[in-house]
Scaffold this motif. Structure first.
Motif, mmCIF file in Angstrom:
data_model
loop_
_atom_site.group_PDB
_atom_site.id
_atom_site.type_symbol
_atom_site.label_atom_id
_atom_site.label_comp_id
_atom_site.label_asym_id
_atom_site.label_seq_id
_atom_site.Cartn_x
_atom_site.Cartn_y
_atom_site.Cartn_z
ATOM 1 N N PRO A 189 0.829 -1.212 0.000
ATOM 2 C CA PRO A 189 0.000 0.000 0.000
ATOM 3 C C PRO A 189 0.862 1.260 0.000
ATOM 4 C CG PRO A 189 -0.808 -1.593 1.598
ATOM 5 C CD PRO A 189 0.505 -2.111 1.116
ATOM 6 N N LEU A 190 0.637 2.102 -0.977
ATOM 7 C CA LEU A 190 1.405 3.333 -1.114
ATOM 8 C C LEU A 190 0.612 4.555 -0.684
ATOM 9 C CD1 LEU A 190 2.842 2.637 -4.679
ATOM 10 C CD2 LEU A 190 4.143 2.590 -2.554
ATOM 11 N N LEU A 191 -0.717 4.471 -0.814
ATOM 12 C CA LEU A 191 -1.555 5.647 -0.620
ATOM 13 C C LEU A 191 -2.580 5.428 0.479
ATOM 14 C CD1 LEU A 191 -2.379 6.595 -4.333
ATOM 15 C CD2 LEU A 191 -0.398 7.256 -2.956
ATOM 16 N N GLU A 192 -2.899 6.515 1.159
ATOM 17 C CA GLU A 192 -4.088 6.582 2.008
ATOM 18 C C GLU A 192 -5.176 7.226 1.157
ATOM 19 O OE1 GLU A 192 -3.197 8.794 5.485
ATOM 20 O OE2 GLU A 192 -1.667 7.392 6.210
ATOM 21 N N ILE A 193 -6.180 6.453 0.805
ATOM 22 C CA ILE A 193 -7.203 6.919 -0.127
ATOM 23 C C ILE A 193 -8.487 7.188 0.648
ATOM 24 C CG2 ILE A 193 -8.527 6.369 -2.196
ATOM 25 C CD1 ILE A 193 -6.255 4.494 -3.022
ATOM 26 N N GLY A 194 -8.820 8.468 0.773
ATOM 27 C CA GLY A 194 -10.048 8.849 1.444
ATOM 28 C C GLY A 194 -11.095 9.297 0.441
#
Length: 256
Positions: A86-91
């Motif tokens: 996982p590279l991103l925190e996707i909100g």
């Protein structure tokens, strides 16, 4: 597909884009252009609204088209590259890099700020910070997006300021070779950067290398007048003025 989850992630943006995962012998993570640009944007700008990210990455597209392209990039990262950690925190409204991604730009910025603002009186040596600034490369060469150009210029100015501070600190520490190295690195970034030339001249004078100091000053003066049409600053002229007449007199004497 091999899964790399749980591995250390290191993102390199100084020089060519490179993402590696894994301790010891890291493995390169290959991604297409869209995800690369999104990851670089978040690394440079921090947490970003989805609408802002889409508008920045696709500035010539209507908002709905840019938003659709962003969704496609996120889908690709989630599904086509499922083996990538996982590279991103996707909100729902914003995006950010995860804390697991170590970014070389962040290390460079911290090192540069330390050299600029720290008085040099810490017990911990600053050699690691100095190396990070001296060895730094240009941000993402070959990328010409407006947001990359702005970040590249910001980092260029930050590096110049850090190299100035490092050169002056090493000079006062009587580490002349390292002072000259830092000043010359600044000149390689900006050939007309006067403070770096002034540090070189001051270092030569303090070491008793008067001829070297005057010769360097005269080369800089000629280059500045040729390129910009004006002389060095009064501060620089006052630094070398006491030595110019003596060096000139010796040159005249040798020609007789």
């Amino acid at each position: 597909m091999r899964t790399l989850s749980g591995c250390d992630l290191r993102l390199h943006l100084l020089g060519d884009w490179l993402l590696v995962a894994g301790p010891g012998a890291p493995e390169e993570v290959e991604l297409p252009a869209g995800p690369k640009h999104l990851i670089a944007l978040l690394a440079l700008n921090g947490r970003c609204a989805r609408t802002q990210a889409a508008a920045t990455l696709w500035p010539d597209c209507p908002d709905e088209v840019a938003a659709a392209r962003l969704r496609a990039v996120l889908w690709r990262l989630r599904h086509r590259h499922a083996g990538v950690p996982p590279l991103l925190e996707i909100g729902d409204a914003s995006l950010a890099l995860t804390d697991d991604v170590a970014v070389d730009v962040h290390r460079f910025e911290a090192s540069a700020e330390l050299l600029i603002h720290d008085p040099g009186e810490r017990e911990v040596p600053d050699d690691e910070a100095a190396a990070a600034v001296l060895d730094s490369s240009e941000l993402l060469p070959g990328w010409y997006d407006d947001w990359v150009l702005a970040a590249r210029e910001r980092l260029r100015y930050l590096r110049l300021s850090a190299l100035d501070a490092l050169a002056d600190r090493r000079r006062t520490q009587r580490r002349s070779h390292e002072a000259l190295q830092a000043a010359r690195a600044a000149i390689s970034v900006e050939p007309l950067h006067e403070s770096a030339h002034r540090t070189i001249v001051r270092t030569h004078l303090e070491n008793g290398d008067i001829v070297e100091a005057v010769q360097h000053y005269e080369k800089f003066r000629a280059m500045l007048e040729r390129e910009l049409g004006f002389p060095p600053s009064e501060l620089f002229r006052e630094l070398v003025h006491p030595y110019l007449a003596g060096v000139t007199a010796r040159r005249i004497a040798r020609t007789r």
